[in-house]
Write an enzyme that holds these catalytic residues in place. Structure first.
Site, PDB file in Angstrom:
ATOM      1  N   ARG A 185      -9.844  -0.077   8.846  1.00 42.23           N
ATOM      2  CA  ARG A 185      -9.245  -1.388   9.050  1.00 42.23           C
ATOM      3  C   ARG A 185     -10.239  -2.363   9.665  1.00 42.23           C
ATOM      4  NH1 ARG A 185      -3.520  -0.237   8.932  1.00 42.23           N
ATOM      5  NH2 ARG A 185      -2.320  -2.128   9.241  1.00 42.23           N
ATOM      6  N   ARG A 194      11.570  -5.822   4.936  1.00 45.89           N
ATOM      7  CA  ARG A 194      11.329  -4.421   4.585  1.00 45.89           C
ATOM      8  C   ARG A 194      12.269  -3.484   5.335  1.00 45.89           C
ATOM      9  NH1 ARG A 194       5.268  -2.410   4.679  1.00 45.89           N
ATOM     10  NH2 ARG A 194       5.273  -3.098   6.843  1.00 45.89           N
ATOM     11  N   ARG A 203      11.173  -1.136  10.762  1.00 41.06           N
ATOM     12  CA  ARG A 203      10.089  -0.760  11.672  1.00 41.06           C
ATOM     13  C   ARG A 203      10.029  -1.714  12.860  1.00 41.06           C
ATOM     14  NH1 ARG A 203       4.688  -0.071   8.231  1.00 41.06           N
ATOM     15  NH2 ARG A 203       3.911  -1.291   9.967  1.00 41.06           N
ATOM     16  N   ARG A 206      -0.368  -9.396  13.135  1.00 38.33           N
ATOM     17  CA  ARG A 206      -0.918  -8.401  12.200  1.00 38.33           C
ATOM     18  C   ARG A 206      -1.691  -9.079  11.072  1.00 38.33           C
ATOM     19  NH1 ARG A 206       4.483  -5.453  10.932  1.00 38.33           N
ATOM     20  NH2 ARG A 206       3.353  -4.384   9.271  1.00 38.33           N
ATOM     21  N   LYS A 245       0.832  -1.209   0.000  1.00 37.54           N
ATOM     22  CA  LYS A 245       0.000   0.000   0.000  1.00 37.54           C
ATOM     23  C   LYS A 245       0.867   1.260   0.000  1.00 37.54           C
ATOM     24  CE  LYS A 245      -2.143  -1.019   3.850  1.00 37.54           C
ATOM     25  NZ  LYS A 245      -1.635  -2.346   4.257  1.00 37.54           N
TER      26      LYS A 245
HETATM   27  P1  ADP Z   1       0.894  -2.333   7.843  1.00 37.34           P
HETATM   28  O1  ADP Z   1      -0.206  -2.087   6.867  1.00 37.34           O
HETATM   29  O2  ADP Z   1       2.163  -2.775   7.202  1.00 37.34           O
HETATM   30  O3  ADP Z   1       0.497  -3.240   8.979  1.00 37.34           O
HETATM   31  P2  ADP Z   1       0.556   0.336   9.080  1.00 37.34           P
HETATM   32  O4  ADP Z   1       1.617   1.345   9.192  1.00 37.34           O
HETATM   33  O5  ADP Z   1      -0.623   0.630   8.229  1.00 37.34           O
HETATM   34  O6  ADP Z   1       1.301  -0.976   8.572  1.00 37.34           O
HETATM   35  O7  ADP Z   1       0.007  -0.019  10.540  1.00 37.34           O
HETATM   36  C1  ADP Z   1       0.879  -0.322  11.614  1.00 37.34           C
HETATM   37  C2  ADP Z   1       0.066  -0.496  12.898  1.00 37.34           C
HETATM   38  O8  ADP Z   1      -0.578   0.748  13.235  1.00 37.34           O
HETATM   39  C3  ADP Z   1      -1.076  -1.501  12.847  1.00 37.34           C
HETATM   40  O9  ADP Z   1      -0.630  -2.825  13.091  1.00 37.34           O
HETATM   41  C4  ADP Z   1      -1.996  -0.972  13.958  1.00 37.34           C
HETATM   42  O10 ADP Z   1      -1.516  -1.344  15.232  1.00 37.34           O
HETATM   43  C5  ADP Z   1      -1.853   0.538  13.828  1.00 37.34           C
HETATM   44  N1  ADP Z   1      -2.907   1.090  12.936  1.00 37.34           N
HETATM   45  C6  ADP Z   1      -2.714   1.667  11.712  1.00 37.34           C
HETATM   46  N2  ADP Z   1      -3.888   2.024  11.157  1.00 37.34           N
HETATM   47  C7  ADP Z   1      -4.858   1.660  12.035  1.00 37.34           C
HETATM   48  C8  ADP Z   1      -6.288   1.736  12.050  1.00 37.34           C
HETATM   49  N3  ADP Z   1      -6.978   2.253  11.012  1.00 37.34           N
HETATM   50  N4  ADP Z   1      -6.945   1.286  13.144  1.00 37.34           N
HETATM   51  C9  ADP Z   1      -6.296   0.755  14.173  1.00 37.34           C
HETATM   52  N5  ADP Z   1      -4.959   0.626  14.226  1.00 37.34           N
HETATM   53  C10 ADP Z   1      -4.232   1.067  13.180  1.00 37.34           C
END
Ligand code: ADP
Ligand code: ZN
Length: 206
Positions: free
Chosen positions: A88, A122, A152, A163, A13
């Site tokens: 999400r 990554r 990260r 995740r 993404k």
């Molecule tokens: P990825 O898609 O690789 O898991 P992100 O940077 O989108 O990475 O998300 C990292 C973490 O941030 C998620 O595992 C979650 O804990 C938190 N997070 C991100 N977006 C949301 C969301 N919309 N609702 C709840 N938690 C979120």
């Protein structure tokens, strides 16, 4: 145009968001980036978010939805935006429908077997670019801005498992949600280089 980028962790993404931003000048709003910035600054939101992120769980909806709702009141969203990492789960999707007009949900589909290696290999830059160790050939700086690459905190095998589980149980149902709204377009994010995947996206957007 206002777009949602949907896809499992590691689906690409962020990579595609960066290409879309370059070509269409859409604002990139990533809830993960917002949380990471808060952790870095040591804010209350950051402290709360960190425990959930480290566990591979979702940050509570009230907090996340409020952040996005507020962000979408800024002036800079008027030219169109991409939401990356939000919504999400179904609750967030329904909330979003109350305060935003979404035109399209781009679903980046990738075979689950590919994701763990992609995520654990990554390396990211503070500017938002990301790379995979297999193509870096030992390079430790960002090709785009020269910044130092790092891994990260949640890109480790234990957190990734959780995740992916969170994605499958909570986020994947959004595919049906946006399909029933007639807004879903799916691209194959598992085969070909990032530019090949982007070519599919251009096809959809033009
Ligand atoms: P990825 O898609 O690789 O898991 P992100 O940077 O989108 O990475 O998300 C990292 C973490 O941030 C998620 O595992 C979650 O804990 C938190 N997070 C991100 N977006 C949301 C969301 N919309 N609702 C709840 N938690 C979120
Ligand atoms: Zn960079």
């Amino acid at each position: 145009m206002n777009i949602i980028l949907l896809g499992a962790p590691g689906a690409g993404k962020g990579t595609q968001a960066s290409k879309i931003k370059q070509r269409y000048n859409l604002l990139h709003i990533s809830t993960g980036d917002i949380f990471r910035a808060n952790i870095k600054k040591g804010t209350e939101i950051g402290k709360l978010a960190k425990s959930f992120m480290d566990a591979g769980k979702l940050v509570p909806d009230e907090v996340t939805c409020e952040i996005v709702r507020d962000r979408l009141t800024w002036d800079d969203v008027k030219g169109g935006y991409m939401l990356d990492g939000f919504p999400r789960n179904l609750f967030q999707a329904k909330e979003l429908d109350k305060f935003a007009e979404i035109d399209l949900c781009l679903n980046i589909a990738v075979d689950e077997g590919l994701l763990t290696d992609r995520i654990c290999g990554r390396r990211v830059c503070a500017c938002g670019e990301s790379y995979h160790v297999s193509t870096l050939n030992g390079v430790t700086t960002c090709a785009k801005c020269g910044g130092k690459l790092y891994q990260r905190a949640d890109d480790n095998p234990e957190t990734v498992k959780s995740r992916l589980d969170t994605y499958n149980t909570q986020t994947a149902p959004l595919i049906d949600y946006y399909m029933s709204q007639g807004k879903l377009k799916t691209v194959d994010g598992g085969t070909g280089a990032p530019d090949d995947i982007f070519a599919q996206i251009i096809n959809i957007l033009e």
